[in-house]
Design a protein around this motif. Structure first.
Motif, PDB file in Angstrom:
ATOM      1  N   HIS A 132       3.834   3.569   1.844  1.00  0.00           N
ATOM      2  CA  HIS A 132       2.885   4.662   2.038  1.00  0.00           C
ATOM      3  C   HIS A 132       1.892   4.636   0.887  1.00  0.00           C
ATOM      4  O   HIS A 132       2.268   4.587  -0.280  1.00  0.00           O
ATOM      5  CB  HIS A 132       3.636   5.993   2.059  1.00  0.00           C
ATOM      6  CG  HIS A 132       2.892   7.129   2.664  1.00  0.00           C
ATOM      7  ND1 HIS A 132       1.740   7.637   2.124  1.00  0.00           N
ATOM      8  CD2 HIS A 132       3.128   7.873   3.776  1.00  0.00           C
ATOM      9  CE1 HIS A 132       1.302   8.643   2.869  1.00  0.00           C
ATOM     10  NE2 HIS A 132       2.122   8.803   3.873  1.00  0.00           N
ATOM     11  N   PHE A 133       0.594   4.654   1.224  1.00  0.00           N
ATOM     12  CA  PHE A 133      -0.424   4.604   0.177  1.00  0.00           C
ATOM     13  C   PHE A 133      -0.508   5.899  -0.626  1.00  0.00           C
ATOM     14  O   PHE A 133      -0.810   5.877  -1.819  1.00  0.00           O
ATOM     15  CB  PHE A 133      -1.793   4.310   0.794  1.00  0.00           C
ATOM     16  CG  PHE A 133      -1.979   2.871   1.173  1.00  0.00           C
ATOM     17  CD1 PHE A 133      -1.964   1.868   0.216  1.00  0.00           C
ATOM     18  CD2 PHE A 133      -2.163   2.507   2.494  1.00  0.00           C
ATOM     19  CE1 PHE A 133      -2.138   0.539   0.557  1.00  0.00           C
ATOM     20  CE2 PHE A 133      -2.341   1.184   2.861  1.00  0.00           C
ATOM     21  CZ  PHE A 133      -2.325   0.198   1.885  1.00  0.00           C
ATOM     22  N   TRP A 134      -0.276   7.044   0.023  1.00  0.00           N
ATOM     23  CA  TRP A 134      -0.474   8.327  -0.631  1.00  0.00           C
ATOM     24  C   TRP A 134       0.826   8.954  -1.105  1.00  0.00           C
ATOM     25  O   TRP A 134       0.931   9.395  -2.237  1.00  0.00           O
ATOM     26  CB  TRP A 134      -1.180   9.306   0.317  1.00  0.00           C
ATOM     27  CG  TRP A 134      -2.588   8.938   0.641  1.00  0.00           C
ATOM     28  CD1 TRP A 134      -3.292   7.857   0.181  1.00  0.00           C
ATOM     29  CD2 TRP A 134      -3.474   9.652   1.499  1.00  0.00           C
ATOM     30  NE1 TRP A 134      -4.549   7.844   0.707  1.00  0.00           N
ATOM     31  CE2 TRP A 134      -4.695   8.933   1.516  1.00  0.00           C
ATOM     32  CE3 TRP A 134      -3.360  10.805   2.255  1.00  0.00           C
ATOM     33  CZ2 TRP A 134      -5.798   9.354   2.259  1.00  0.00           C
ATOM     34  CZ3 TRP A 134      -4.454  11.222   2.997  1.00  0.00           C
ATOM     35  CH2 TRP A 134      -5.663  10.507   2.995  1.00  0.00           C
ATOM     36  N   ASN A 135       1.794   9.045  -0.210  1.00  0.00           N
ATOM     37  CA  ASN A 135       3.039   9.739  -0.524  1.00  0.00           C
ATOM     38  C   ASN A 135       3.991   8.767  -1.199  1.00  0.00           C
ATOM     39  O   ASN A 135       4.733   8.035  -0.558  1.00  0.00           O
ATOM     40  CB  ASN A 135       3.664  10.288   0.764  1.00  0.00           C
ATOM     41  CG  ASN A 135       4.791  11.248   0.484  1.00  0.00           C
ATOM     42  OD1 ASN A 135       5.500  11.124  -0.502  1.00  0.00           O
ATOM     43  ND2 ASN A 135       4.974  12.217   1.371  1.00  0.00           N
ATOM     44  N   GLN A 136       4.002   8.757  -2.518  1.00  0.00           N
ATOM     45  CA  GLN A 136       4.717   7.738  -3.268  1.00  0.00           C
ATOM     46  C   GLN A 136       6.103   8.171  -3.759  1.00  0.00           C
ATOM     47  O   GLN A 136       6.854   7.341  -4.261  1.00  0.00           O
ATOM     48  CB  GLN A 136       3.884   7.326  -4.488  1.00  0.00           C
ATOM     49  CG  GLN A 136       2.606   6.598  -4.135  1.00  0.00           C
ATOM     50  CD  GLN A 136       2.870   5.200  -3.593  1.00  0.00           C
ATOM     51  OE1 GLN A 136       3.578   4.411  -4.193  1.00  0.00           O
ATOM     52  NE2 GLN A 136       2.305   4.908  -2.432  1.00  0.00           N
ATOM     53  N   ARG A 184      -2.111   8.802  10.784  1.00  0.00           N
ATOM     54  CA  ARG A 184      -1.478   8.268   9.573  1.00  0.00           C
ATOM     55  C   ARG A 184      -1.063   6.807   9.714  1.00  0.00           C
ATOM     56  O   ARG A 184      -0.906   6.109   8.717  1.00  0.00           O
ATOM     57  CB  ARG A 184      -0.277   9.127   9.200  1.00  0.00           C
ATOM     58  CG  ARG A 184      -0.651  10.547   8.769  1.00  0.00           C
ATOM     59  CD  ARG A 184       0.577  11.343   8.362  1.00  0.00           C
ATOM     60  NE  ARG A 184       0.281  12.741   8.106  1.00  0.00           N
ATOM     61  CZ  ARG A 184       0.089  13.271   6.901  1.00  0.00           C
ATOM     62  NH1 ARG A 184       0.124  12.510   5.838  1.00  0.00           N
ATOM     63  NH2 ARG A 184      -0.147  14.556   6.765  1.00  0.00           N
ATOM     64  N   THR A 185      -0.871   6.350  10.944  1.00  0.00           N
ATOM     65  CA  THR A 185      -0.485   4.957  11.139  1.00  0.00           C
ATOM     66  C   THR A 185      -1.592   4.131  11.775  1.00  0.00           C
ATOM     67  O   THR A 185      -1.389   2.961  12.086  1.00  0.00           O
ATOM     68  CB  THR A 185       0.782   4.850  12.022  1.00  0.00           C
ATOM     69  OG1 THR A 185       0.506   5.398  13.306  1.00  0.00           O
ATOM     70  CG2 THR A 185       1.947   5.588  11.404  1.00  0.00           C
ATOM     71  N   TRP A 201      -6.238   7.502   8.783  1.00  0.00           N
ATOM     72  CA  TRP A 201      -6.133   7.480   7.321  1.00  0.00           C
ATOM     73  C   TRP A 201      -5.476   6.190   6.820  1.00  0.00           C
ATOM     74  O   TRP A 201      -5.496   5.905   5.651  1.00  0.00           O
ATOM     75  CB  TRP A 201      -5.295   8.671   6.839  1.00  0.00           C
ATOM     76  CG  TRP A 201      -5.861   9.986   7.212  1.00  0.00           C
ATOM     77  CD1 TRP A 201      -7.183  10.321   7.279  1.00  0.00           C
ATOM     78  CD2 TRP A 201      -5.141  11.163   7.579  1.00  0.00           C
ATOM     79  NE1 TRP A 201      -7.336  11.626   7.662  1.00  0.00           N
ATOM     80  CE2 TRP A 201      -6.094  12.173   7.848  1.00  0.00           C
ATOM     81  CE3 TRP A 201      -3.789  11.470   7.697  1.00  0.00           C
ATOM     82  CZ2 TRP A 201      -5.732  13.457   8.239  1.00  0.00           C
ATOM     83  CZ3 TRP A 201      -3.427  12.739   8.086  1.00  0.00           C
ATOM     84  CH2 TRP A 201      -4.385  13.719   8.344  1.00  0.00           C
ATOM     85  N   LYS A 202      -4.857   5.435   7.741  1.00  0.00           N
ATOM     86  CA  LYS A 202      -4.173   4.191   7.360  1.00  0.00           C
ATOM     87  C   LYS A 202      -3.277   4.404   6.145  1.00  0.00           C
ATOM     88  O   LYS A 202      -3.324   3.670   5.167  1.00  0.00           O
ATOM     89  CB  LYS A 202      -5.182   3.074   7.092  1.00  0.00           C
ATOM     90  CG  LYS A 202      -4.547   1.680   7.059  1.00  0.00           C
ATOM     91  CD  LYS A 202      -5.557   0.640   6.652  1.00  0.00           C
ATOM     92  CE  LYS A 202      -4.900  -0.722   6.508  1.00  0.00           C
ATOM     93  NZ  LYS A 202      -5.832  -1.728   5.992  1.00  0.00           N
ATOM     94  N   GLN A 203      -2.457   5.432   6.203  1.00  0.00           N
ATOM     95  CA  GLN A 203      -1.573   5.727   5.072  1.00  0.00           C
ATOM     96  C   GLN A 203      -0.305   4.896   5.095  1.00  0.00           C
ATOM     97  O   GLN A 203       0.216   4.503   4.071  1.00  0.00           O
ATOM     98  CB  GLN A 203      -1.157   7.203   5.107  1.00  0.00           C
ATOM     99  CG  GLN A 203      -2.266   8.184   4.862  1.00  0.00           C
ATOM    100  CD  GLN A 203      -1.734   9.603   4.917  1.00  0.00           C
ATOM    101  OE1 GLN A 203      -0.624   9.846   5.379  1.00  0.00           O
ATOM    102  NE2 GLN A 203      -2.511  10.541   4.441  1.00  0.00           N
ATOM    103  N   VAL A 204       0.228   4.695   6.291  1.00  0.00           N
ATOM    104  CA  VAL A 204       1.584   4.183   6.450  1.00  0.00           C
ATOM    105  C   VAL A 204       1.549   2.741   6.942  1.00  0.00           C
ATOM    106  O   VAL A 204       0.751   2.390   7.796  1.00  0.00           O
ATOM    107  CB  VAL A 204       2.375   5.060   7.447  1.00  0.00           C
ATOM    108  CG1 VAL A 204       3.767   4.511   7.683  1.00  0.00           C
ATOM    109  CG2 VAL A 204       2.454   6.499   6.938  1.00  0.00           C
TER     110      VAL A 204
END
Length: 529
Positions: free
Chosen positions: A74-78, A311-312, A324-327
């Motif tokens: 995950h880019f944000w939730n570390q 998010r994906t 958001w391309k977070q995951v």
């Protein structure tokens, strides 16, 4: 299910800095004049389902269950990603707080339903739905936090549940709204709720969308199997910090509940794996329970959808606007998946995305440009143009699958393998049905109990990945540290910020959040935290 009021007073446990309980006002009607018609009751029940849709609650569960053992990054939730979370991590508070909000809503609706003048069959069906939801949320919460307050009713007044004043008599902490109870008591209550639901819910019909998103008899039966499976497995001792053996007698109950579904239906494997996750086919016979969302273009308003699409999704393409391309998939896990199954596995192209066309019409392959990690694709409902009309990041119509029939088949094989000395054709039937659909070679006899145990573990890992089971499966089998090590990606995926030697058994349970501890001094923290 959104934009529907429920009751004049829905009391929800928040354990905030000032109060244990906050009050939420949803309409001007009162408990005394509501639920006198079928429509009223259904509206109230839908309000409880609405609580399940909270993106922060389900997304944080998804994050925790997959990030902690390391199937994704995950880019944000570390915090879960890097194993640096503490008892003050925000995501943990969302899991505790929103879980008790849903429980509070369910308690309130149950209380009114029980005293309503509704026709008895309808009343019991709606009570079954509410008790299913309450049991489900308690099951999630007790697996995460271990010993928790068991709130089973609505307080008569706000004073019954607020944080006591300093110097108050210790007896006030015996209130169910404050008292922490052993997990065994919570599990007994969950089972009681689910048995009631199983006895009073109708069988799913899969016609005209009637069953979409609503608990049915099979939902309760499947969840009972999952509860018994968890009880049979290892339990983290939140007092001593050790992993304790579970109750082996529960394996037989797992078999019983799974065979109820296998022998009497109405569930079956969806022939095409990709179709399980497509919204237009969400009412298929594999899905036993899912949390429903509406794409904004279908709902006619914004905010009715989920966030997993955003998010994906992929930035810079028309695949998922507002992404958001977070995951992303952790590369170590992806490599294990491909090594075990190959890219010709029928699940591969639904589970992963390794190539896409950007907004300029250029094909971008995994490993090039900014496409540096394999991508998770299970939650995108249409391979060609998924949810293209979503109006914002919380407007995707992709539903959260909570229970499906493949899980039941794998639970059945696992439980039979643990009960029997030597695996037989019945033992391997469930796992082989899952493998056959995937296009994998079938397991053949003879096979040792130990080898089959490993095969079932791996099949759950490949089949159910990114559906929120991974952490819980690691937890009950004692494999968490082993899986974290396997997923120790040093190539830009899940980069852990502690050493392997620092991974202790405390990671088998989550810490109780600081907000709860600071507002309720009778709560004990879990061992190790």
């Amino acid at each position: 299910m959104k934009n529907i009021f429920i009751l004049s007073l829905t009391l929800s446990l928040l354990f905030s800095c000032n109060d244990v309980l906050d009050e939420e006002v949803f309409s001007s009607v009162t408990n005394e004049n509501f639920f006198q018609t079928e429509n009223d009751a259904i509206v109230g029940a839908i309000g409880v389902y609405d609580g399940l849709q909270n993106n922060n609650y389900w997304y944080q569960q998804f994050i925790m269950c997959e990030l902690l053992p390391g199937s994704m990054g995950h880019f944000w939730n570390q915090n879960f990603n890097t194993l640096t979370y503490t008892n003050n991590t925000g995501g943990l508070w969302a899991l505790w707080e929103q879980g008790y909000k849903v429980i509070g809503r369910a308690n309130s609706v149950i209380s009114v339903l029980e005293n309503s003048s509704l026709e008895e069959d309808l009343k019991n069906q709606l009570l079954g739905e509410m008790r299913y939801i309450r049991g489900m949320v308690y099951f999630n919460t007790v697996r995460m936090f271990g010993h928790i307050p068991l709130v089973t009713s609505v307080p008569e007044s706000i004073e019954d549940a607020v944080t006591p004043q300093e110097g108050a008599d210790e007896s006030v902490y015996e209130s169910q709204f404050l008292k922490q109870v052993d997990r065994t008591e919570v599990y007994n209550f969950i089972i009681e709720d689910l048995l009631f639901a199983e006895s009073n819910l109708p069988v799913a019909t899969f016609t005209n969308g009637v069953d979409n998103g609503r608990a049915r008899k099979g939902s309760a039966t499947a969840l009972l199997a999952k509860v018994y499976l968890t009880q049979a497995g290892l339990q983290y001792n939140y007092v001593t910090g050790t992993l304790d053996q579970g109750d082996a007698s529960k394996w037989a109950k797992v078999v019983e509940k799974c065979e109820d579904l296998i022998n009497s239906g109405p569930y079956s494997l969806e022939p095409n794996f990709a179709d399980i996750f497509k919204n237009e086919n969400d009412n298929n016979e594999e899905i036993i329970f899912s949390v429903q969302y509406l794409e904004s273009s279908v709902a006619g308003v914004t905010g009715e959808g989920g966030q997993l699409g955003a998010r994906t999704g992929i930035n810079g393409s028309d695949i998922t606007p507002y992404s958001w391309k977070q995951v992303f998939s952790n590369k170590s896990f992806f490599d294990q998946w491909v090594d075990a199954n190959g890219t010709s596995d029928n699940r591969f192209s639904t589970t992963y995305l390794t190539s896409y066309v950007d907004n300029d019409g250029v094909v971008v392959n995994y490993g090039s440009g900014n496409f540096i990690h394999p991508h998770i694709w299970k939650f995108i409902s249409d391979d060609n143009n998924p949810d293209i009309n979503a109006l914002g990041a919380t407007d995707y119509g992709d539903n959260t699958v909570y229970l499906r029939y493949a899980d039941v088949l794998l639970m059945h094989s696992e439980a039979l393998n643990e009960i029997n000395g030597t695996p037989d054709n019945n033992t391997i039937s469930g796992i082989n049905q899952v493998r056959q659909r995937a296009g994998q070679p079938l397991i053949t006899l003879p096979i040792s109990k130990e080898d089959l145990r490993d095969a079932i573990w791996n099949e759950r890992k490949w089949e159910l990945v990114y559906e929120g089971h991974y952490f819980y499966d690691c937890q009950r089998t004692g494999r968490l540290k082993e899986e974290i090590e396997l997923n120790w990606d040093t190539n830009g995926g899940t980069v852990r910020q502690i050493t392997l030697a620092a991974i202790t058994d405390k990671f088998y349970i989550l810490p109780i959040h600081f907000n709860a501890l600071s507002s309720n001094s009778s709560l004990d923290q879990n061992a190790g935290w």
